[in-house]
Design an enzyme around this catalytic site. Structure first.
Site, PDB file in Angstrom:
ATOM      1  N   HIS A   1       0.878  -1.192   0.000  1.00 56.25           N
ATOM      2  CA  HIS A   1       0.000   0.000   0.000  1.00 56.25           C
ATOM      3  C   HIS A   1       0.915   1.242   0.000  1.00 56.25           C
ATOM      4  O   HIS A   1       1.738   1.409  -0.898  1.00 56.25           O
ATOM      5  CB  HIS A   1      -0.930  -0.122   1.219  1.00 56.25           C
ATOM      6  CG  HIS A   1      -2.079   0.832   1.261  1.00 56.25           C
ATOM      7  ND1 HIS A   1      -2.499   1.583   0.196  1.00 56.25           N
ATOM      8  CD2 HIS A   1      -2.925   1.175   2.293  1.00 56.25           C
ATOM      9  CE1 HIS A   1      -3.543   2.328   0.545  1.00 56.25           C
ATOM     10  NE2 HIS A   1      -3.815   2.104   1.824  1.00 56.25           N
TER      11      HIS A   1
ATOM     12  N   HIS B   1      -2.762  -2.734  -9.484  1.00 60.08           N
ATOM     13  CA  HIS B   1      -3.761  -2.113  -8.621  1.00 60.08           C
ATOM     14  C   HIS B   1      -5.019  -2.950  -8.644  1.00 60.08           C
ATOM     15  O   HIS B   1      -5.356  -3.524  -9.688  1.00 60.08           O
ATOM     16  CB  HIS B   1      -4.077  -0.685  -9.109  1.00 60.08           C
ATOM     17  CG  HIS B   1      -4.688   0.151  -8.048  1.00 60.08           C
ATOM     18  ND1 HIS B   1      -6.045   0.165  -7.807  1.00 60.08           N
ATOM     19  CD2 HIS B   1      -4.121   0.974  -7.132  1.00 60.08           C
ATOM     20  CE1 HIS B   1      -6.277   0.973  -6.790  1.00 60.08           C
ATOM     21  NE2 HIS B   1      -5.135   1.476  -6.360  1.00 60.08           N
TER      22      HIS B   1
ATOM     23  N   ASP C   1       2.589   5.117  -6.620  1.00 61.96           N
ATOM     24  CA  ASP C   1       3.822   5.023  -5.836  1.00 61.96           C
ATOM     25  C   ASP C   1       5.077   4.874  -6.685  1.00 61.96           C
ATOM     26  O   ASP C   1       6.182   5.022  -6.181  1.00 61.96           O
ATOM     27  CB  ASP C   1       3.718   3.848  -4.857  1.00 61.96           C
ATOM     28  CG  ASP C   1       2.764   4.172  -3.737  1.00 61.96           C
ATOM     29  OD1 ASP C   1       2.822   5.306  -3.241  1.00 61.96           O
ATOM     30  OD2 ASP C   1       1.949   3.307  -3.372  1.00 61.96           O
TER      31      ASP C   1
HETATM   32  N1  ACO Z   1       4.046  -7.070 -10.555  1.00 66.81           N
HETATM   33  C1  ACO Z   1       3.817  -8.228 -11.195  1.00 66.81           C
HETATM   34  N2  ACO Z   1       2.607  -8.834 -11.223  1.00 66.81           N
HETATM   35  C2  ACO Z   1       1.603  -8.245 -10.575  1.00 66.81           C
HETATM   36  C3  ACO Z   1       1.775  -7.036  -9.883  1.00 66.81           C
HETATM   37  C4  ACO Z   1       3.056  -6.457  -9.882  1.00 66.81           C
HETATM   38  N3  ACO Z   1       3.282  -5.310  -9.223  1.00 66.81           N
HETATM   39  N4  ACO Z   1       0.605  -6.687  -9.312  1.00 66.81           N
HETATM   40  C5  ACO Z   1      -0.262  -7.644  -9.646  1.00 66.81           C
HETATM   41  N5  ACO Z   1       0.335  -8.579 -10.401  1.00 66.81           N
HETATM   42  C6  ACO Z   1      -0.296  -9.789 -10.951  1.00 66.81           C
HETATM   43  C7  ACO Z   1      -0.299 -10.886  -9.901  1.00 66.81           C
HETATM   44  O1  ACO Z   1       0.846 -11.676  -9.960  1.00 66.81           O
HETATM   45  C8  ACO Z   1      -1.551 -11.625 -10.270  1.00 66.81           C
HETATM   46  O2  ACO Z   1      -1.279 -12.436 -11.385  1.00 66.81           O
HETATM   47  P1  ACO Z   1      -2.006 -13.864 -11.559  1.00 66.81           P
HETATM   48  O3  ACO Z   1      -3.450 -13.552 -11.710  1.00 66.81           O
HETATM   49  O4  ACO Z   1      -1.379 -14.424 -12.783  1.00 66.81           O
HETATM   50  O5  ACO Z   1      -1.708 -14.630 -10.320  1.00 66.81           O
HETATM   51  C9  ACO Z   1      -2.510 -10.531 -10.727  1.00 66.81           C
HETATM   52  O6  ACO Z   1      -1.660  -9.492 -11.221  1.00 66.81           O
HETATM   53  C10 ACO Z   1      -3.394  -9.987  -9.621  1.00 66.81           C
HETATM   54  O7  ACO Z   1      -2.544  -9.582  -8.536  1.00 66.81           O
HETATM   55  P2  ACO Z   1      -3.033  -9.505  -7.035  1.00 66.81           P
HETATM   56  O8  ACO Z   1      -1.824  -9.394  -6.150  1.00 66.81           O
HETATM   57  O9  ACO Z   1      -3.994 -10.606  -6.740  1.00 66.81           O
HETATM   58  O10 ACO Z   1      -3.842  -8.160  -7.081  1.00 66.81           O
HETATM   59  P3  ACO Z   1      -4.450  -7.403  -5.833  1.00 66.81           P
HETATM   60  O11 ACO Z   1      -5.555  -6.601  -6.339  1.00 66.81           O
HETATM   61  O12 ACO Z   1      -4.721  -8.326  -4.707  1.00 66.81           O
HETATM   62  O13 ACO Z   1      -3.222  -6.482  -5.337  1.00 66.81           O
HETATM   63  C11 ACO Z   1      -1.619  -4.754  -5.343  1.00 66.81           C
HETATM   64  C12 ACO Z   1      -3.069  -5.153  -5.705  1.00 66.81           C
HETATM   65  C13 ACO Z   1      -1.370  -5.089  -3.858  1.00 66.81           C
HETATM   66  C14 ACO Z   1      -1.486  -3.252  -5.525  1.00 66.81           C
HETATM   67  C15 ACO Z   1      -0.655  -5.528  -6.255  1.00 66.81           C
HETATM   68  O14 ACO Z   1      -0.830  -5.096  -7.590  1.00 66.81           O
HETATM   69  C16 ACO Z   1       0.782  -5.362  -5.825  1.00 66.81           C
HETATM   70  O15 ACO Z   1       1.246  -6.103  -4.957  1.00 66.81           O
HETATM   71  N6  ACO Z   1       1.515  -4.361  -6.404  1.00 66.81           N
HETATM   72  C17 ACO Z   1       2.850  -4.068  -5.964  1.00 66.81           C
HETATM   73  C18 ACO Z   1       2.829  -3.230  -4.685  1.00 66.81           C
HETATM   74  C19 ACO Z   1       2.362  -1.807  -4.949  1.00 66.81           C
HETATM   75  O16 ACO Z   1       2.836  -1.149  -5.870  1.00 66.81           O
HETATM   76  N7  ACO Z   1       1.470  -1.314  -4.090  1.00 66.81           N
HETATM   77  C20 ACO Z   1       0.955   0.075  -4.171  1.00 66.81           C
HETATM   78  C21 ACO Z   1      -0.442   0.086  -4.688  1.00 66.81           C
HETATM   79  S1  ACO Z   1      -1.080   1.719  -4.814  1.00 66.81           S
HETATM   80  C22 ACO Z   1      -1.432   2.146  -3.256  1.00 66.81           C
HETATM   81  O17 ACO Z   1      -1.808   1.379  -2.440  1.00 66.81           O
HETATM   82  C23 ACO Z   1      -1.264   3.482  -2.856  1.00 66.81           C
END
Ligand code: ACO
Length: 399
Positions: free
Chosen positions: A241, A280, A336
Site C-alpha cells: 500500500h 492495482h 507510488d
Molecule cells: N508485478 C507483477 N505482477 C503483478 C503485480 C506487480 N506489481 N501486481 C499484480 N500482479 C499480478 C499478480 O501476480 C496476479 O497475477 P495472476 O493472476 O497471474 O496470479 C494478478 O496481477 C493480480 O494480482 P493480485 O496481487 O492478486 O492483485 P491485488 O488486487 O490483490 O493487489 C496490489 C493489488 C497489492 C497493488 C498488487 O498489484 C501489488 O502487490 N503491487 C505491488 C505493490 C504496490 O505497488 N502497491 C501500491 C499500490 S497503490 C497504493 O496502495 C497506494
C-alpha cells in the site's frame, strides 16, 4: 459426513472474495475511482482539474465539507487549522524520545495515538453522544485538528531525525508550505511548494483502499478519531500500500544505470516476483496520479541531476508494461512508482515518503468516516470456518 458450519455445509462451493474483492462497504459521495478508464474524481471534480486550479487546503475542505470553499469558508478553515499552532509538549517529548532509527511511520502512528491522550474532549465525542448524527459537527472539528496536528507531527519527526529542533507552524504560510517549512526550517519557494501541493492533492483520497477501510472499521465501533487515524497509518505503512513508494525507489536505485533496467525486469519476471509500484486492485488502465507525477518526476530528476534514475524508471515502466500486455495483463505503474522519484528529487529521505502520503490521506480518512457516521453500523464480516469439530481437551500432562 458433511461438516455443518452454521448455514455452510462442506463440501460445497463458496465464492470467497479474497482480500474482500468485490465487496461493497457503503454508498459514498466523496470520491470515485474509474479503474477501466483511469479517472479519479473527488466529489465530481477530476484530480487533474483540482491539481491545476486549487490547492491542498481547498481539496481537504472539499473532501471533508462537501464543497469547494468560498474565500470566507477557506479563511475560516485555515484559521481553525492555524489554531493548532503547536503540538502538545508531551507529543513533542515523545517524538524526541523515540529511537531515531525507528521507521517514521511507526513514530507517526505513536504520535497520533499520543495526541489522543491529550485531547479529552476530542476523545469523548463519538462514545458519549447517543445519536451519532449529532456528533458529526463536533467530530469534524476534531478531524480538522487532527489534520493539522498530523502534519505538525510528521514534520517534527522528520526534523528531529535530522538533528533539528521541532518548529511550530508559521502563521503566514499555508498547509503545504508550512509542512515543508517545519521539516527544513526554510520557507519553500513557490515551485517547491506547488509540486508538494500537487503530491498532497493526488494522495488525498482514493476509494475504499486498505487504510481507508481500516479507518472505517475502527471508527464504526465508535472509537475516537485519534484511534481511527493511528490505525489507518498502520495500514498504510506496508509495501503493498503506501509503503510501496519507498520500496519502489529502493528497487530503481538498486538497478544502477539505465542500461541494466531491462535485465533487472527480466530477472524479476524469471523469479515470478512482483514489481513494486505496479498493479492495482481497481485500475485496469494507467493510474491517472502516475501520469501527473511522471511529468514532475522527469522534470525534477533532470533539474537535480538524477537523470539516470529517471531513465531507469522509465525503462522499467516500458519493459514491464510491454511484458504485461504480451501476457494479456493490465498492469501499469501506480501512484507510488513515480511519487518516490519526485520526493527523492525534492531531497526527502526515503523513509519519509509514506509519511507524506499519510499526511495527505488524513483528509480522505476523516472525510470518509464522517460521511459514514450518521448511518453508522459496525463492520462485522464473517469467515467460513473450515477447522476441526468435536475436539475434546486432553489434560496437559497427557498430551
Ligand atoms: N508485478 C507483477 N505482477 C503483478 C503485480 C506487480 N506489481 N501486481 C499484480 N500482479 C499480478 C499478480 O501476480 C496476479 O497475477 P495472476 O493472476 O497471474 O496470479 C494478478 O496481477 C493480480 O494480482 P493480485 O496481487 O492478486 O492483485 P491485488 O488486487 O490483490 O493487489 C496490489 C493489488 C497489492 C497493488 C498488487 O498489484 C501489488 O502487490 N503491487 C505491488 C505493490 C504496490 O505497488 N502497491 C501500491 C499500490 S497503490 C497504493 O496502495 C497506494
Amino acid at each position: 459426513m458433511a461438516k455443518f458450519m452454521g448455514r455452510v455445509e462442506f463440501p460445497c462451493t463458496i465464492e470467497l472474495g479474497k482480500g474482500l474483492e468485490g465487496a461493497i462497504t457503503n454508498i459514498t459521495k466523496i470520491g470515485y475511482v474509474d479503474g477501466q478508464e483511469g479517472h479519479l474524481v473527488y466529489r465530481g471534480y477530476s484530480i487533474e482539474d483540482l491539481c491545476e486550479n486549487s490547492n491542498y487546503e481547498e481539496v481537504a475542505y472539499l473532501l471533508i465539507y462537501g464543497n469547494l470553499p468560498t474565500a470566507s469558508q477557506l479563511a475560516d478553515f485555515e484559521s481553525k487549522m492555524r489554531a493548532e499552532r503547536t503540538l502538545p509538549d508531551e507529543v513533542k517529548e515523545l517524538i524526541k524520545s523515540l529511537p531515531h532509527d525507528c521507521h517514521p511511520m511507526n513514530a507517526l502512528q505513536a504520535a497520533v495515538a499520543a495526541m489522543g491522550c491529550m485531547d479529552h474532549d476530542g476523545l469523548e465525542v463519538t462514545r458519549h453522544v447517543s445519536n451519532p448524527k449529532e456528533s458529526v459537527d463536533v467530530e469534524r472539528d476534531v478531524a480538522v485538528r487532527i489534520l493539522a496536528q498530523t502534519r505538525n507531527a510528521a514534520a517534527a519527526i522528520a526534523r528531529v531525525r535530522k538533528g533539528g529542533d521541532i518548529l511550530d507552524p508559521n502563521p503566514e504560510l499555508d498547509f503545504t508550505a508550512n509542512y515543508l517549512y517545519m521539516m527544513s526550517g526554510e520557507i519553500p519557494d513557490e515551485t517547491r511548494r506547488r509540486v508538494m501541493d500537487v503530491c498532497l492533492i493526488l494522495q488525498a483520497d482514493h476509494g475504499m483502499n486498505a487504510s481507508t477501510f481500516t479507518a472505517m472499521v475502527v471508527h464504526s465501533s465508535l472509537a475516537d478519531m485519534y484511534s481511527t487515524i493511528a490505525a489507518a497509518i498502520g495500514s498504510l505503512r506496508g509495501p503493498l500500500h503506501g509503503g510501496a513508494n519507498e520500496a519502489a525507489l529502493a528497487d530503481i536505485q538498486s538497478i544502477g544505470t539505465p542500461d541494466k533496467a531491462k535485465e533487472w525486469v527480466a530477472s524479476r519476471f524469471a523469479q515470478n516476483e512482483k514489481i513494486i509500484g505496479f498493479g492495482h486492485r481497481v485500475y485496469k488502465a494507467l493510474d491517472p496520479r502516475a501520469v501527473v507525477l511522471k511529468g514532475h518526476a522527469e522534470r525534477l530528476c533532470r533539474e537535480h541531476g538524477f537523470n539516470d534514475l529517471y531513465e531507469s524508471a522509465a525503462t522499467v515502466e516500458k519493459e514491464v508494461t510491454t511484458r504485461m500486455e504480451a501476457a494479456g495483463k493490465k498492469i501499469y505503474p501506480n501512484v507510488d512508482f513515480y511519487s518516490g522519484l519526485v520526493y527523492h528529487a525534492l531531497g526527502f529521505p526515503t523513509p519519509q515518503f509514506p509519511v507524506i502520503f499519510a499526511v495527505a490521506r488524513t483528509a480522505g480518512w476523516v472525510a470518509r468516516v464522517l460521511e459514514y457516521l450518521p448511518e453508522n453500523r459496525i463492520f462485522r464480516p464473517r469467515a467460513v470456518y473450515d477447522g476441526a469439530v468435536d475436539q475434546k481437551v486432553v489434560p496437559i500432562n497427557q498430551r
